[in-house]
Design a protein around this motif. Sequence first.
Motif, short mmCIF file in Angstrom:
data_model
loop_
_atom_site.label_atom_id
_atom_site.label_comp_id
_atom_site.label_asym_id
_atom_site.label_seq_id
_atom_site.Cartn_x
_atom_site.Cartn_y
_atom_site.Cartn_z
N UNK A 1 0.84 -1.20 0.00
CA UNK A 1 0.00 0.00 0.00
C UNK A 1 0.88 1.25 0.00
N UNK A 2 1.40 1.59 -1.17
CA UNK A 2 2.29 2.75 -1.25
C UNK A 2 1.53 4.03 -1.59
N UNK A 3 0.26 3.89 -1.99
CA UNK A 3 -0.59 5.04 -2.31
C UNK A 3 -1.54 5.26 -1.13
N UNK A 4 -1.69 6.51 -0.72
CA UNK A 4 -2.48 6.83 0.48
C UNK A 4 -3.91 6.32 0.39
N UNK A 5 -4.54 6.44 -0.77
CA UNK A 5 -5.93 5.99 -0.93
C UNK A 5 -6.00 4.82 -1.92
N UNK A 6 -5.10 3.86 -1.73
CA UNK A 6 -4.95 2.76 -2.68
C UNK A 6 -6.16 1.83 -2.72
#
Length: 648
Positions: free
Chosen positions: A509-514
Motif C-alpha cells: 500500500x504505497x498510495x495513500x488511498x490505494x
Amino acid sequence: MRYRGDIDGLRAVAVLPVVFFHADFGFFNGGYLGVDVFFVISGFLITKILISEFEKETFSIQSFYERRARRILPALFFVLAITTILSVVFMNPVQLKNYSQSLVSVLLFISNLFFYFEIDYFSSAAEEMPLLHTWSLAIEEQFYLIFPPLMFALFKFNRHTVLSLLLITALVSYAIMLALGEFYNQSSSFYWPVARAWELAAGAVCALLIGKIKPNKWCLNNVGFILLLISLIFWPKEIVHPNGLVMLPVLATCFIILFPNENTLSNKVLTNRILVSIGLISYSLYLWHQPIFAFFRMKTVGHPSHLIFTLAILLSFLCAYVSYKLVETPFRDRRRFSKETIFKFSLVGGVCFISAGLFGHFSEGLPERYHGYESYASDGPSYSPMRDSCHSSDNMYIKPSNSCTYPDGGNVSWAAFGDSHIVELSYAMSKILNEREQSISHHSYSGCPPALTYQASYRKRCNEWINSTLSYLEQNENIKNVLIGFRYSFYLYGEHMPDYPNVPVKINNFIADQSKISSEDALEVFWGDLETIIKRLIKSGKKVWLVYPIPELPMDISKGVHPFSIFNDETVLNLKVATTKSYFLKRHEYILKKLNAFEKQASLIPINVYEELCNQEGCPAIIDNEKLYFDYNHLSVSGAEFVLKEVF
C-alpha cells in the motif's frame, strides 16, 4: 488490599498480545496496546496501596521503594545478567557497544529517553535491541519517583480535590500526547513520560473511584472487556501509535477495574486458572520475550519463520516460569531477604551492571573477541557525510531551491533526484565531478516513491516534493545531467526480509488511498509516474542517468560480516554471494521488465547496478575488503563508487 484474580487475568490479556505482536503473528493488530493496559493497572494498584497506607497512617517512602525493589529488580537483574552474557558471545562490536549503552540507561531508569534518541520503536532495527522493551519500565520507575510523595502531600486535602487534580493531569497529559504526535514527532508521544502520564493517572482515578460508584444495568465490566478485545485484535494497522484512539483501550481497562462483578462473562474469563497463572508470570514473561526474540532475529538470515518464533515464545514462557519461581517469589519473602539485604542487593547489582555497560561502551564493543575481526572493513559510518544535512524527510523538508550542492566551487551541471537510494551515489558522483571542476545538486527524500500524481502512504509531503523538484530541475538550464533512482520494489511489494528466502508478491500500500484502485492499477500508476518524470526531464534537455534496482541483502551488513558467535570464524553471510541472481531477478521482475522496455535513446543512459557489481551467481557484500552496503539495502559510499567507476 483484597486480592483480585481478575487483575492477574487482565495482566495476561495485556502481555499475550504484546508477545504475539512482537513475534509478528498477525492476529493481534493492536498487540502493542497491552503496554497501555499495563500502565493503567500499575496506576491503579500503586494508588490503591498508597491510599490504604495513608488512611492507616502507615505510609513510609522507604518501605514503598523497598517493595518496588523486591518486585522489579531481582527478575530484571536476572534477565540482564543472562542477556549480557549472550551479548558478549553473539553480538558484533557495534551491537555490543549499543547494548552496553542501553544497559546503563536501564539501570538509571532512563531507557525510554535513550531509545527515543536512538531509534524508532516500530523499525526493523529496534526489533534486534534486547532491552528495547525496558522503556515502559523506565516510565513506571519515573512515575514511582514522583507520584508517592506527591500523593502524600495532596492527600492532606480531601479526596475530591485529589480526584480533580488527577483528572486535570490526565487531560493535560492526553492533550500533550496528541500535540506532540501532530506537531513535533511521533516518537516523543511514544517515549516521553509526560505523554504517558495520563494512562497511569487513569488507573489512579480508578483507585479513588472504585467502591464509590456502582455498575449500572449494562454491565460495564463486560463492555470494557469486549472493547479491549476489539482494540487488541482489530486495531487498524495504518494508525500510528499513540494517538487519540488509544483512549478506547484505556477506558476499557478502567471499566474492567472499576466494575468488578463475579457474575459477568468477562470476570469468569479473566479469573480462569490459565489466564491467572499467565498473569502471575506476566512480568517475567514481558522481561524475557524481547531479548529472546532479538537474538533470534539477530542471528537469522532473513526473517525468523513462524516456527522459530513459536519456539521463541515457548522458551520465553519457560524462562518466565523459572524466573518467577526461583527469583521473583523468593525475593518477595521478607523472612529470606530483609529490607537491608534488598537495598544492598539493589545497589551492588546496579553498580555492577552500570560498570559493565560503561566498559562495553569505552572498549568499543570489545572487538578483540573476534579472531580476524580487523581483516574486514571498518564498522564505522560508511554512508554519505551529506546524508544528515542534505537528505529531506517529513521532519526536515528541504525545498529544491535550498538543496545542497557539492563540491564547492564547481559548475553545477549535475543533479541527483530520488529517494534514499540516490544519496551515496550522489556523493560518489561528486568525487568524479570534482576532478572535472563540476558539482552536483542533491535532491533526495526519505521513503518517497516517484509520486507525481498520488499522495504516498506515510510520507506527508512526498507528492509536493516530487512535483516541486521536477519543476525546479526542468527550469534549471545549467543542469544538463540528472542521476535518478529509487528503491522501486520496496514501494511496490514492501520489505523483502520478512518473507526471505521467498520473494514478497503482495502489492504494497504505497498510495495513500490505494483501496480505491486495484493492485494491478496501482503498479501502473507507479510506473506511469516514473515514466512521466523521466520523459519530462529528457524533454527539458537533460540527459537522464537511470539507476536500476540495487540488490538487497538478506541481513544487515554489520551482522553479516561477523561470525555467528565468538566461537566461530566463518561469517554469518556468504560475503561472495550474499544475494543470488535468481532472487534478484524474481524480486525486481516487474520493474526490470519496465525499465528494459524503455526506448533506447542518447538522452537516457541506464546504470545497471547488478551488472556493475555482480556476476552470474549473484552479488557480493564486500569487494576488496570494502563493504558495498551500510545496512541491508543502501549502498555504502564504497559500493556507490564501485558502481560509478565502471560507468564513468
